[in-house]
Write a protein that holds these residues in place. Structure first.
Motif, mmCIF file in Angstrom:
data_model
loop_
_atom_site.group_PDB
_atom_site.id
_atom_site.type_symbol
_atom_site.label_atom_id
_atom_site.label_comp_id
_atom_site.label_asym_id
_atom_site.label_seq_id
_atom_site.Cartn_x
_atom_site.Cartn_y
_atom_site.Cartn_z
ATOM 1 N N ALA A 1 -13.709 -39.656 27.177
ATOM 2 C CA ALA A 1 -12.359 -40.175 26.907
ATOM 3 C C ALA A 1 -11.775 -39.499 25.661
ATOM 4 C CB ALA A 1 -12.394 -41.692 26.746
ATOM 5 N N GLY B 1 -10.417 -36.189 26.575
ATOM 6 C CA GLY B 1 -9.198 -36.190 27.374
ATOM 7 C C GLY B 1 -9.376 -36.559 28.827
ATOM 8 N N ARG C 1 -9.357 -38.927 31.831
ATOM 9 C CA ARG C 1 -8.578 -40.154 32.029
ATOM 10 C C ARG C 1 -8.834 -40.827 33.374
ATOM 11 N NH1 ARG C 1 -8.212 -39.710 27.439
ATOM 12 N NH2 ARG C 1 -6.420 -39.279 26.152
ATOM 13 N N LEU D 1 -11.548 -49.423 26.000
ATOM 14 C CA LEU D 1 -10.643 -48.657 26.845
ATOM 15 C C LEU D 1 -9.571 -49.587 27.382
ATOM 16 C CD1 LEU D 1 -13.091 -46.588 29.122
ATOM 17 C CD2 LEU D 1 -11.790 -45.743 27.165
ATOM 18 N N TYR E 1 -7.550 -44.264 32.259
ATOM 19 C CA TYR E 1 -8.203 -44.979 31.168
ATOM 20 C C TYR E 1 -7.924 -44.242 29.870
ATOM 21 C CZ TYR E 1 -10.684 -47.445 34.820
ATOM 22 O OH TYR E 1 -10.989 -48.221 35.912
ATOM 23 N N THR E 2 -7.542 -44.994 28.849
ATOM 24 C CA THR E 2 -7.322 -44.408 27.532
ATOM 25 C C THR E 2 -8.063 -45.251 26.496
ATOM 26 O OG1 THR E 2 -5.310 -45.680 27.108
ATOM 27 C CG2 THR E 2 -5.042 -43.523 28.165
ATOM 28 N N LEU F 1 -8.220 -36.550 22.378
ATOM 29 C CA LEU F 1 -7.353 -37.644 22.821
ATOM 30 C C LEU F 1 -6.203 -37.196 23.706
ATOM 31 C CD1 LEU F 1 -7.172 -39.822 19.573
ATOM 32 C CD2 LEU F 1 -8.672 -40.142 21.549
ATOM 33 N N GLU F 2 -5.930 -35.896 23.798
ATOM 34 C CA GLU F 2 -4.876 -35.434 24.704
ATOM 35 C C GLU F 2 -5.444 -35.327 26.104
ATOM 36 O OE1 GLU F 2 -2.866 -31.887 23.492
ATOM 37 O OE2 GLU F 2 -1.978 -32.878 21.757
ATOM 38 N N PRO F 3 -4.726 -35.846 27.087
ATOM 39 C CA PRO F 3 -5.246 -35.761 28.459
ATOM 40 C C PRO F 3 -5.495 -34.317 28.876
ATOM 41 C CG PRO F 3 -3.300 -37.165 28.354
ATOM 42 C CD PRO F 3 -3.434 -36.498 27.023
#
Length: 187
Positions: free
Chosen positions: A33, A36, A38, A67, A79-80, A169-171
């Protein structure tokens, strides 16, 4: 008989934390996660874990507010990490550094973390080796290190995407999963 999920009688913070993140695969899901990942299918393809196990771990992480599950296109969800999940970065980073120090091949670390502002490596204490500033997780670039084998054509889309530098953290760019990539690969 399966082991219980809780640490009955243990009242320390570490035992309570392990109830959430201590099961097999859970920290790898959290790690992905940060990188990135998701979508459910991307986690499954990259980690090659049984779908029922992935469902269970995602449910646990969502219930613990590590999450969050958000709607995406169509009937799909993504999911983030929540702020509580992002707060796990120092632990994930420390365990990664420990693994690199004691279990990495002689070639070196698989990934190097750099400060997005000046591209300098980030030290184990989270400070930029160039400017000396503490680097928040959203300003970290993950780049291939000397121990990362080149991505093969038949690797899953997540492994291929992780072979290119990008911010944590960037998809990851969405790449449709093919039947072959659904089998996945560890990275």
């Amino acid at each position: 008989m399966p082991l219980p999920r809780d640490y009955s009688g243990q009242t320390c913070a570490l035992a309570r934390s392990m109830e959430i993140i201590g099961e097999r695969w859970t920290l790898l899901i959290v790690r992905d996660a940060f990188y990135g990942v998701r979508r459910f299918g991307e986690f499954a393809a990259h980690l090659r874990l049984p779908r029922a196990v992935l469902t269970d771990r995602l449910t646990t992480l969502t219930a613990a507010e590590v999450l969050r599950r958000l709607p995406d296109t169509g009937r799909r969800e993504v999911y983030t990490l929540t702020p509580k999940g992002v707060a796990l970065w120092p632990a994930v980073r420390a365990l990664t550094e420990w693994g690199d120090a004691f279990y990495a091949a002689d070639a070196g670390p698989r990934r190097i973390f750099r400060h997005a502002d000046d591209d300098a490596p980030v030290a184990a204490d989270g400070r930029c080796t160039g400017c000396g500033a503490p680097v928040p997780v959203e300003d970290l670039l993950v780049t291939p290190g000397p121990g990362l084998a080149p991505a093969a054509e038949d690797d899953d889309p997540v492994t291929r995407a992780l072979a290119r530098p990008h911010r944590l953290l960037e998809p990851l760019p969405h790449v449709p999963l093919t039947p072959r990539s659904k089998r996945g690969s560890h990275s």
